[in-house]
Scaffold this motif. Structure first.
Motif, PDB file in Angstrom:
ATOM      1  N   LEU A   1       0.828  -1.216   0.000  1.00 61.44           N
ATOM      2  CA  LEU A   1       0.000   0.000   0.000  1.00 61.44           C
ATOM      3  C   LEU A   1       0.859   1.262   0.000  1.00 61.44           C
ATOM      4  O   LEU A   1       1.843   1.350   0.730  1.00 61.44           O
TER       5      LEU A   1
ATOM      6  N   LEU B   1      -2.195   0.773  -4.700  1.00 63.78           N
ATOM      7  CA  LEU B   1      -1.515  -0.502  -4.454  1.00 63.78           C
ATOM      8  C   LEU B   1      -0.545  -0.782  -5.590  1.00 63.78           C
ATOM      9  O   LEU B   1      -0.850  -0.535  -6.760  1.00 63.78           O
TER      10      LEU B   1
ATOM     11  N   CYS C   1      -8.040  -1.230  -7.503  1.00 61.56           N
ATOM     12  CA  CYS C   1      -7.947  -0.005  -6.686  1.00 61.56           C
ATOM     13  C   CYS C   1      -8.142   1.238  -7.564  1.00 61.56           C
ATOM     14  O   CYS C   1      -7.360   1.485  -8.476  1.00 61.56           O
TER      15      CYS C   1
ATOM     16  N   GLU D   1      -7.618   4.250  -6.938  1.00 60.19           N
ATOM     17  CA  GLU D   1      -6.649   5.335  -6.690  1.00 60.19           C
ATOM     18  C   GLU D   1      -5.225   4.939  -7.056  1.00 60.19           C
ATOM     19  O   GLU D   1      -4.290   5.685  -6.766  1.00 60.19           O
TER      20      GLU D   1
ATOM     21  N   CYS E   1      -4.382   6.189  -0.559  1.00 61.04           N
ATOM     22  CA  CYS E   1      -5.565   5.378  -0.228  1.00 61.04           C
ATOM     23  C   CYS E   1      -6.689   6.247   0.339  1.00 61.04           C
ATOM     24  O   CYS E   1      -6.477   7.018   1.277  1.00 61.04           O
ATOM     25  N   THR E   2      -7.878   6.097  -0.224  1.00 63.57           N
ATOM     26  CA  THR E   2      -9.049   6.840   0.276  1.00 63.57           C
ATOM     27  C   THR E   2      -9.922   5.972   1.193  1.00 63.57           C
ATOM     28  O   THR E   2     -11.001   6.383   1.590  1.00 63.57           O
ATOM     29  N   ARG E   3      -9.469   4.755   1.455  1.00 65.44           N
ATOM     30  CA  ARG E   3     -10.192   3.803   2.327  1.00 65.44           C
ATOM     31  C   ARG E   3     -11.580   3.471   1.770  1.00 65.44           C
ATOM     32  O   ARG E   3     -12.555   3.369   2.503  1.00 65.44           O
ATOM     33  N   CYS E   4     -11.620   3.309   0.460  1.00 66.10           N
ATOM     34  CA  CYS E   4     -12.913   3.033  -0.182  1.00 66.10           C
ATOM     35  C   CYS E   4     -13.370   1.585   0.028  1.00 66.10           C
ATOM     36  O   CYS E   4     -14.535   1.272  -0.119  1.00 66.10           O
ATOM     37  N   GLY E   5     -12.437   0.690   0.302  1.00 71.26           N
ATOM     38  CA  GLY E   5     -12.805  -0.693   0.585  1.00 71.26           C
ATOM     39  C   GLY E   5     -12.915  -1.604  -0.626  1.00 71.26           C
ATOM     40  O   GLY E   5     -13.210  -2.795  -0.489  1.00 71.26           O
ATOM     41  N   VAL E   6     -12.651  -1.083  -1.809  1.00 70.40           N
ATOM     42  CA  VAL E   6     -12.784  -1.922  -3.011  1.00 70.40           C
ATOM     43  C   VAL E   6     -11.847  -3.124  -2.954  1.00 70.40           C
ATOM     44  O   VAL E   6     -12.210  -4.247  -3.307  1.00 70.40           O
ATOM     45  N   CYS E   7     -10.625  -2.903  -2.488  1.00 68.06           N
ATOM     46  CA  CYS E   7      -9.664  -4.010  -2.444  1.00 68.06           C
ATOM     47  C   CYS E   7     -10.160  -5.148  -1.543  1.00 68.06           C
ATOM     48  O   CYS E   7      -9.933  -6.326  -1.822  1.00 68.06           O
TER      49      CYS E   7
ATOM     50  N   TYR F   1      -3.238  -6.295   4.630  1.00 69.30           N
ATOM     51  CA  TYR F   1      -3.185  -7.474   3.766  1.00 69.30           C
ATOM     52  C   TYR F   1      -2.419  -8.578   4.491  1.00 69.30           C
ATOM     53  O   TYR F   1      -1.259  -8.386   4.864  1.00 69.30           O
TER      54      TYR F   1
HETATM   55  S1  SF4 Z   1      -9.037  -0.053  -3.126  1.00 65.77           S
HETATM   56 FE1  SF4 Z   1      -7.267   1.310  -3.003  1.00 65.77          FE
HETATM   57  S2  SF4 Z   1      -8.057   3.260  -2.230  1.00 65.77           S
HETATM   58 FE2  SF4 Z   1      -9.617   1.695  -1.823  1.00 65.77          FE
HETATM   59  S3  SF4 Z   1      -9.157   0.975   0.270  1.00 65.77           S
HETATM   60 FE3  SF4 Z   1      -8.080  -0.394  -1.126  1.00 65.77          FE
HETATM   61  S4  SF4 Z   1      -6.026   0.508  -1.321  1.00 65.77           S
HETATM   62 FE4  SF4 Z   1      -7.336   2.087  -0.455  1.00 65.77          FE
END
Ligand code: SF4
Ligand code: SF4
Length: 339
Positions: free
Chosen positions: A185, A235, A230, A232, A190-196, A215
């Motif tokens: 990371l 990663l 991700c 943004e 990272c915007t902490r969107c949670g997609v990952c 992780y």
């Molecule tokens: S997908 Fe990318 S931006 Fe979103 S929480 Fe995971 S690392 Fe952060």
């Protein structure tokens, strides 16, 4: 090694005409009555740069004109999304227009609807003594390897070699090839969107509210789905071993597959919709080159190298800076996978 090229004018009509023109001159091993599997990638759910089904339909028509019995196939994949199991994958195919009605032939999941219809074939290389692939490899009289040439985040580009490799590999074999890829990371992005976390198939990615994702690298299977998804680009790949090892494993698997099917196959690369990333990723990838057309040849390596020459090596390097993507070629030569 002779490469045949057919140029498109950049329109879809022109591209279909270019493919038809190429097929008229391509040498093939197919006899009337042969079942011929067309290996292609119908795109991950949400991907927008996959090849439209009109090209597969053109190949189906050509094979039918030879009195062969075509079918279109792909294999199940490692990651969550629209192709993990056969049922999902066929639904994704249908969303992208790949239906039996439109194509004029059946669609098949080559390693079975649950991904378990697989066999081991000999390889004898430094990473793999054997490789595990879809059992259909053994039972099908002919193959049409139709590869969309485009960029790839871990190998720089993907073409015929990658289509033979990941495209035929069982899920276990795919995992063995990805075993050295891990996410790392860049916290500032990272915007902490949670997609990952959502896309991770092994529950290796986790988040607690207000915290950046973590992780568990012991659980991580290296599928790279989080890195790819991700939004943004927060990663990047942290290689467990040398970054070139992924390409070497890719090449070994392709070489093992090709040794089994080369005398019963046709190879065509599509050099249109050349995106920076592969069709396994959802979303709209950046297009990095104009549409050139279609290429046919007898060697997967020579065909991919011809595509690299069309694009220019700088284009691939610019799409994936810092990646030693040339290892596909150098390693294929080292192991004698050149024809
Ligand atoms: S997908 Fe990318 S931006 Fe979103 S929480 Fe995971 S690392 Fe952060
Ligand atoms: S954490 Fe590992 S297993 Fe999970 S999506 Fe990322 S690469 Fe794949």
């Amino acid at each position: 090694m002779e490469i045949q090229f057919s140029e498109t004018d950049g329109t879809q009509t022109g591209s279909v005409a270019a493919l038809e023109a190429l097929l008229k001159k391509v040498r093939h091993p197919f006899a009337p009555g042969d079942a011929v599997g067309i290996k292609l990638h119908w795109g991950e759910r949400g991907n927008e740069s996959f090849l439209e089904p009109v090209y597969a339909r053109t190949i189906v028509s050509w094979l039918a004109s030879l009195e062969a019995r075509p079918f279109v196939f792909d294999t199940t994949v490692l990651y969550s999304g629209g192709r993990r199991l056969g049922k999902d994958s066929l639904e994704t195919a249908a969303r992208h227009g790949y239906t039996a009605e439109y194509l004029g032939c059946p669609l098949v999941i080559a390693d079975g609807m649950d991904g378990r219809d697989v066999i081991d074939i000999p390889a004898g290389y430094k990473h793999f003594a054997t490789v595990q692939v879809a059992s259909l490899l053994q039972s099908t009289p002919g193959f049409f390897i139709f590869s969309h040439f485009k960029g790839h985040l871990a190998s720089g580009y993907g073409g015929a070699v990658k289509n033979l490799s990941m495209g035929f590999a069982s899920r276990a074999q795919k995992q063995r090839m990805h075993a050295d890829v891990r996410p790392t990371l860049k916290p500032g992005k990272c915007t902490r969107c949670g997609v990952c976390v959502q896309v991770c198939p092994s529950k290796a990615a986790a988040m607690t509210p207000g915290e950046p994702p973590r992780y568990d690298l012991k659980r991580c299977i290296g599928c790279a789905q989080c890195i790819a998804a991700c939004p943004e680009t927060a990663l990047k790949i942290q290689w467990n071993a040398s970054p070139e090892m992924f390409q070497e494993k890719l090449v070994e698997t392709a070489a093992a597959v090709w040794s089994q099917i080369r005398h019963r196959s046709v190879l065509v690369n599509a050099l249109i919709k050349v995106s920076a990333e592969c069709d396994c990723l959802p979303g709209k990838a950046k297009i990095i080159a104009p549409d050139f057309g279609f290429l046919a040849g007898a060697s997967p390596l020579a065909l991919d190298e011809a595509c690299v020459r069309f694009l220019g090596a700088d284009t691939i390097t610019a799409a994936h800076p810092g990646l030693a993507w040339q290892r596909q070629s150098t390693y294929a030569r080292e192991i004698g996978f050149i024809t």
